[in-house]
Design a protein around this motif. Structure first.
Motif, PDB file in Angstrom:
ATOM      1  N   GLU A 140      18.650 -55.833  76.278  1.00 16.39           N
ATOM      2  CA  GLU A 140      19.399 -55.988  77.533  1.00 16.39           C
ATOM      3  C   GLU A 140      20.533 -54.970  77.614  1.00 16.39           C
ATOM      4  OE1 GLU A 140      18.354 -57.577  80.182  1.00 16.39           O
ATOM      5  OE2 GLU A 140      16.637 -58.136  78.934  1.00 16.39           O
ATOM      6  N   GLU A 141      21.110 -54.628  76.486  1.00 12.75           N
ATOM      7  CA  GLU A 141      22.140 -53.581  76.467  1.00 12.75           C
ATOM      8  C   GLU A 141      21.522 -52.217  76.767  1.00 12.75           C
ATOM      9  OE1 GLU A 141      25.037 -53.739  73.227  1.00 12.75           O
ATOM     10  OE2 GLU A 141      24.461 -55.836  72.932  1.00 12.75           O
ATOM     11  N   VAL A 142      20.297 -51.986  76.305  1.00 12.81           N
ATOM     12  CA  VAL A 142      19.593 -50.735  76.619  1.00 12.81           C
ATOM     13  C   VAL A 142      19.375 -50.639  78.123  1.00 12.81           C
ATOM     14  CG1 VAL A 142      17.427 -49.469  76.353  1.00 12.81           C
ATOM     15  CG2 VAL A 142      18.489 -50.545  74.356  1.00 12.81           C
ATOM     16  N   ILE A 166      30.154 -38.920  80.716  1.00  9.37           N
ATOM     17  CA  ILE A 166      28.824 -39.527  80.765  1.00  9.37           C
ATOM     18  C   ILE A 166      27.988 -39.109  79.556  1.00  9.37           C
ATOM     19  CG2 ILE A 166      27.671 -37.752  82.168  1.00  9.37           C
ATOM     20  CD1 ILE A 166      27.273 -41.549  82.677  1.00  9.37           C
ATOM     21  N   ASP A 167      28.178 -37.892  79.085  1.00  8.62           N
ATOM     22  CA  ASP A 167      27.440 -37.429  77.906  1.00  8.62           C
ATOM     23  C   ASP A 167      27.940 -38.108  76.638  1.00  8.62           C
ATOM     24  OD1 ASP A 167      25.776 -35.822  79.411  1.00  8.62           O
ATOM     25  OD2 ASP A 167      26.992 -34.023  79.140  1.00  8.62           O
ATOM     26  N   HIS A 168      29.241 -38.338  76.538  1.00  2.00           N
ATOM     27  CA  HIS A 168      29.778 -39.080  75.387  1.00  2.00           C
ATOM     28  C   HIS A 168      29.238 -40.509  75.385  1.00  2.00           C
ATOM     29  CE1 HIS A 168      32.438 -36.076  73.710  1.00  2.00           C
ATOM     30  NE2 HIS A 168      32.879 -35.795  74.915  1.00  2.00           N
ATOM     31  N   GLU A 209      26.840 -42.220  72.428  1.00  2.00           N
ATOM     32  CA  GLU A 209      27.216 -43.481  71.775  1.00  2.00           C
ATOM     33  C   GLU A 209      26.093 -44.505  71.887  1.00  2.00           C
ATOM     34  OE1 GLU A 209      30.865 -44.818  73.532  1.00  2.00           O
ATOM     35  OE2 GLU A 209      31.953 -43.008  72.901  1.00  2.00           O
ATOM     36  N   CYS A 210      25.497 -44.602  73.064  1.00  4.49           N
ATOM     37  CA  CYS A 210      24.414 -45.559  73.282  1.00  4.49           C
ATOM     38  C   CYS A 210      23.194 -45.203  72.441  1.00  4.49           C
ATOM     39  CB  CYS A 210      24.042 -45.618  74.762  1.00  4.49           C
ATOM     40  SG  CYS A 210      25.300 -46.416  75.787  1.00  4.49           S
TER      41      CYS A 210
END
Length: 114
Positions: A16-18, A80-82, A86-87
């Motif tokens: 769900e986090e994905v 947005i790239d950072h 992280e994700c």
């Protein structure tokens, strides 16, 4: 124009986090598009693949130059790239570049009709 397709195992307990990760990329579309433009990326798509009880992220990218796209992304200071980096570290386990069998596009044909 070059294409790459990547398969990475997802931590299924965090699925769900994905989904939220990619929803965030959609909601922050202006930033996402700026990043893609900087990288020379024309198409970026992501899919979830389920194999048995495992979940995989299938990532498809078409760019002018894949190596340059990765280089620009890795050096990027865009927020947005950072967030994306992280994700990826949090939800993905490894990475496998899939074997390309066919890659056809009609981008040049479509442009010539305008």
């Amino acid at each position: 124009m070059k294409t790459i397709c990547i398969k990475t195992k997802l931590k299924k307990e965090l699925i769900e986090e994905v989904r939220f990760w990619f929803q965030t990329l959609k909601e922050r579309m202006n930033e996402t598009l700026e990043s893609l433009e900087n990288e020379g990326v024309l198409v970026e798509s992501a899919f979830i693949d389920k194999q048995g009880s495992d979940l995989y992220l299938i990532y498809y990218l078409k760019a002018e130059d894949i190596s340059r796209a990765y280089e620009v992304f890795n050096k990027s200071n865009l927020a947005i790239d950072h967030y994306y980096k992280e994700c990826w570290k949090k939800y993905c386990e490894g990475r496998e570049v899939l074997e390309e069998l066919l890659d056809i596009d009609r981008f040049e044909n479509v442009r010539s009709y305008k």
